[in-house]
Design a protein around this motif. Sequence first.
Motif, mmCIF file in Angstrom:
data_model
loop_
_atom_site.group_PDB
_atom_site.id
_atom_site.type_symbol
_atom_site.label_atom_id
_atom_site.label_comp_id
_atom_site.label_asym_id
_atom_site.label_seq_id
_atom_site.Cartn_x
_atom_site.Cartn_y
_atom_site.Cartn_z
ATOM 1 N N GLN A 1 0.361 -0.641 0.144
ATOM 2 C CA GLN A 1 0.081 -0.111 0.088
ATOM 3 C C GLN A 1 0.522 0.757 0.313
ATOM 4 O O GLN A 1 0.806 2.325 -0.857
ATOM 5 C CB GLN A 1 -1.144 0.192 1.233
ATOM 6 C CG GLN A 1 -2.044 -0.660 1.041
ATOM 7 C CD GLN A 1 -2.614 -1.136 2.129
ATOM 8 O OE1 GLN A 1 -2.267 -1.111 4.024
ATOM 9 N NE2 GLN A 1 -3.953 -1.586 2.501
ATOM 10 N N LEU A 2 2.162 1.449 0.642
ATOM 11 C CA LEU A 2 2.918 2.495 0.800
ATOM 12 C C LEU A 2 3.611 2.888 -0.371
ATOM 13 O O LEU A 2 3.651 3.803 -0.921
ATOM 14 C CB LEU A 2 3.614 2.091 1.823
ATOM 15 C CG LEU A 2 4.972 2.917 1.576
ATOM 16 C CD1 LEU A 2 4.571 4.450 2.296
ATOM 17 C CD2 LEU A 2 5.914 2.793 2.685
ATOM 18 N N MET A 3 4.023 1.290 -0.895
ATOM 19 C CA MET A 3 4.551 2.033 -2.877
ATOM 20 C C MET A 3 3.774 2.184 -4.177
ATOM 21 O O MET A 3 4.106 3.570 -3.974
ATOM 22 C CB MET A 3 5.173 0.350 -3.100
ATOM 23 C CG MET A 3 6.162 -0.381 -1.910
ATOM 24 S SD MET A 3 7.734 1.216 -1.603
ATOM 25 C CE MET A 3 8.325 1.534 -3.043
ATOM 26 N N ASN A 4 2.553 1.796 -3.295
ATOM 27 C CA ASN A 4 1.607 2.085 -3.849
ATOM 28 C C ASN A 4 0.876 3.422 -4.318
ATOM 29 O O ASN A 4 0.938 4.369 -5.441
ATOM 30 C CB ASN A 4 -0.148 1.141 -4.557
ATOM 31 C CG ASN A 4 0.571 -0.103 -4.778
ATOM 32 O OD1 ASN A 4 1.028 -0.399 -5.794
ATOM 33 N ND2 ASN A 4 -0.518 -1.238 -4.075
ATOM 34 N N SER A 5 0.988 3.610 -3.019
ATOM 35 C CA SER A 5 0.628 5.344 -2.806
ATOM 36 C C SER A 5 1.948 5.913 -3.266
ATOM 37 O O SER A 5 1.486 7.261 -3.728
ATOM 38 C CB SER A 5 0.909 5.398 -1.106
ATOM 39 O OG SER A 5 0.709 6.954 -0.837
ATOM 40 N N LEU A 6 3.322 5.843 -3.142
ATOM 41 C CA LEU A 6 4.348 6.645 -3.451
ATOM 42 C C LEU A 6 4.152 6.909 -5.557
ATOM 43 O O LEU A 6 4.607 7.473 -5.694
ATOM 44 C CB LEU A 6 5.704 5.939 -3.121
ATOM 45 C CG LEU A 6 6.154 5.825 -1.404
ATOM 46 C CD1 LEU A 6 6.780 5.343 -1.282
ATOM 47 C CD2 LEU A 6 6.632 7.639 -1.205
ATOM 48 N N GLU A 7 4.340 5.428 -5.415
ATOM 49 C CA GLU A 7 3.626 5.063 -6.885
ATOM 50 C C GLU A 7 2.770 6.368 -7.875
ATOM 51 O O GLU A 7 3.050 6.885 -8.538
ATOM 52 C CB GLU A 7 3.649 3.728 -7.964
ATOM 53 C CG GLU A 7 4.123 3.540 -9.076
ATOM 54 C CD GLU A 7 5.359 4.349 -9.722
ATOM 55 O OE1 GLU A 7 4.885 4.492 -10.921
ATOM 56 O OE2 GLU A 7 6.480 3.831 -9.288
ATOM 57 N N GLU A 8 1.447 5.494 -7.404
ATOM 58 C CA GLU A 8 0.987 7.216 -8.087
ATOM 59 C C GLU A 8 1.103 8.881 -7.224
ATOM 60 O O GLU A 8 0.965 9.555 -8.302
ATOM 61 C CB GLU A 8 -0.716 6.827 -6.805
ATOM 62 C CG GLU A 8 -1.353 5.219 -7.537
ATOM 63 C CD GLU A 8 -2.649 5.268 -5.825
ATOM 64 O OE1 GLU A 8 -2.577 6.196 -5.370
ATOM 65 O OE2 GLU A 8 -3.168 4.011 -6.428
ATOM 66 N N THR A 9 1.776 9.098 -6.487
ATOM 67 C CA THR A 9 2.243 10.288 -6.554
ATOM 68 C C THR A 9 3.142 10.896 -7.629
ATOM 69 O O THR A 9 3.461 11.628 -7.455
ATOM 70 C CB THR A 9 2.395 10.516 -4.490
ATOM 71 O OG1 THR A 9 1.284 10.194 -4.177
ATOM 72 C CG2 THR A 9 3.009 12.041 -4.490
ATOM 73 N N PHE A 10 4.612 9.888 -7.215
ATOM 74 C CA PHE A 10 5.566 10.467 -7.519
ATOM 75 C C PHE A 10 5.959 10.031 -8.874
ATOM 76 O O PHE A 10 6.950 10.202 -9.589
ATOM 77 C CB PHE A 10 7.274 10.318 -6.325
ATOM 78 C CG PHE A 10 7.095 11.144 -5.210
ATOM 79 C CD1 PHE A 10 6.649 12.443 -5.012
ATOM 80 C CD2 PHE A 10 6.028 10.940 -4.150
ATOM 81 C CE1 PHE A 10 6.659 13.389 -3.896
ATOM 82 C CE2 PHE A 10 6.536 10.765 -3.042
ATOM 83 C CZ PHE A 10 6.226 12.478 -2.987
ATOM 84 N N GLY A 11 4.899 9.086 -8.950
ATOM 85 C CA GLY A 11 5.863 7.795 -10.282
ATOM 86 C C GLY A 11 6.028 8.977 -11.459
ATOM 87 O O GLY A 11 4.785 9.602 -12.041
ATOM 88 N N ASP A 12 6.164 8.040 -12.275
ATOM 89 C CA ASP A 12 6.108 8.459 -14.016
ATOM 90 C C ASP A 12 4.800 8.901 -14.677
ATOM 91 O O ASP A 12 4.067 7.237 -15.318
ATOM 92 C CB ASP A 12 6.925 7.790 -14.759
ATOM 93 C CG ASP A 12 7.764 8.165 -16.361
ATOM 94 O OD1 ASP A 12 6.213 9.119 -16.586
ATOM 95 O OD2 ASP A 12 8.133 8.116 -17.261
ATOM 96 N N THR A 13 4.170 9.107 -14.708
ATOM 97 C CA THR A 13 2.867 9.383 -15.449
ATOM 98 C C THR A 13 2.583 9.939 -16.648
ATOM 99 O O THR A 13 2.017 8.900 -17.314
ATOM 100 C CB THR A 13 2.107 10.713 -14.976
ATOM 101 O OG1 THR A 13 2.272 11.946 -15.467
ATOM 102 C CG2 THR A 13 1.984 10.511 -13.309
ATOM 103 N N ASN A 14 3.715 9.548 -17.433
ATOM 104 C CA ASN A 14 3.942 9.868 -18.583
ATOM 105 C C ASN A 14 4.929 8.272 -19.489
ATOM 106 O O ASN A 14 5.298 8.475 -20.826
ATOM 107 C CB ASN A 14 4.448 10.629 -19.567
ATOM 108 C CG ASN A 14 3.961 12.001 -19.493
ATOM 109 O OD1 ASN A 14 2.316 11.894 -18.982
ATOM 110 N ND2 ASN A 14 4.005 12.890 -18.629
ATOM 111 N N LYS A 15 4.933 7.254 -18.656
ATOM 112 C CA LYS A 15 5.870 6.516 -19.528
ATOM 113 C C LYS A 15 4.898 5.828 -20.330
ATOM 114 O O LYS A 15 6.139 4.850 -21.728
ATOM 115 C CB LYS A 15 5.713 5.078 -17.961
ATOM 116 C CG LYS A 15 6.641 3.955 -18.629
ATOM 117 C CD LYS A 15 6.819 3.182 -16.790
ATOM 118 C CE LYS A 15 7.704 1.727 -16.790
ATOM 119 N NZ LYS A 15 7.851 1.051 -16.312
ATOM 120 N N GLN A 16 3.747 5.203 -19.961
ATOM 121 C CA GLN A 16 3.017 4.581 -21.916
ATOM 122 C C GLN A 16 3.826 5.650 -22.925
ATOM 123 O O GLN A 16 4.131 5.016 -23.837
ATOM 124 C CB GLN A 16 1.773 4.319 -21.529
ATOM 125 C CG GLN A 16 1.197 3.779 -22.487
ATOM 126 C CD GLN A 16 -0.041 3.271 -22.866
ATOM 127 O OE1 GLN A 16 -0.217 3.320 -21.098
ATOM 128 N NE2 GLN A 16 -0.945 2.441 -22.835
#
Length: 84
Positions: free
Chosen positions: A25-40
């Motif tokens: 859950q922590l990793m998902n929250s971090l990914e949602e907030t700080f992850g690459d939103t334009n990767k695809q």
Amino acid sequence: MDQWAKNFMEEVKETDDKSLGTFDQLMNSLEETFGDTNKQTRAQQKLWQYRQMEDRQKPFFMEFDQLRRSAGYDEDDDTSSSNY
């Protein structure tokens, strides 16, 4: 990051058991907030520009396949494979 941490702790305070949740859950929250939103989108653009250089076939196809998966293209999907 400070604001994210404050928001996260506020959410924890609102839970009944005051737990921090699971690691996933922590990793998902971090990914949602700080992850690459334009990767695809970036992978799709890179596929359009990708060219094989010299006789490096194996590295070319390995990277091409990685980009294809990141772009969200299915290997068996004829409609997406015709784009590259």
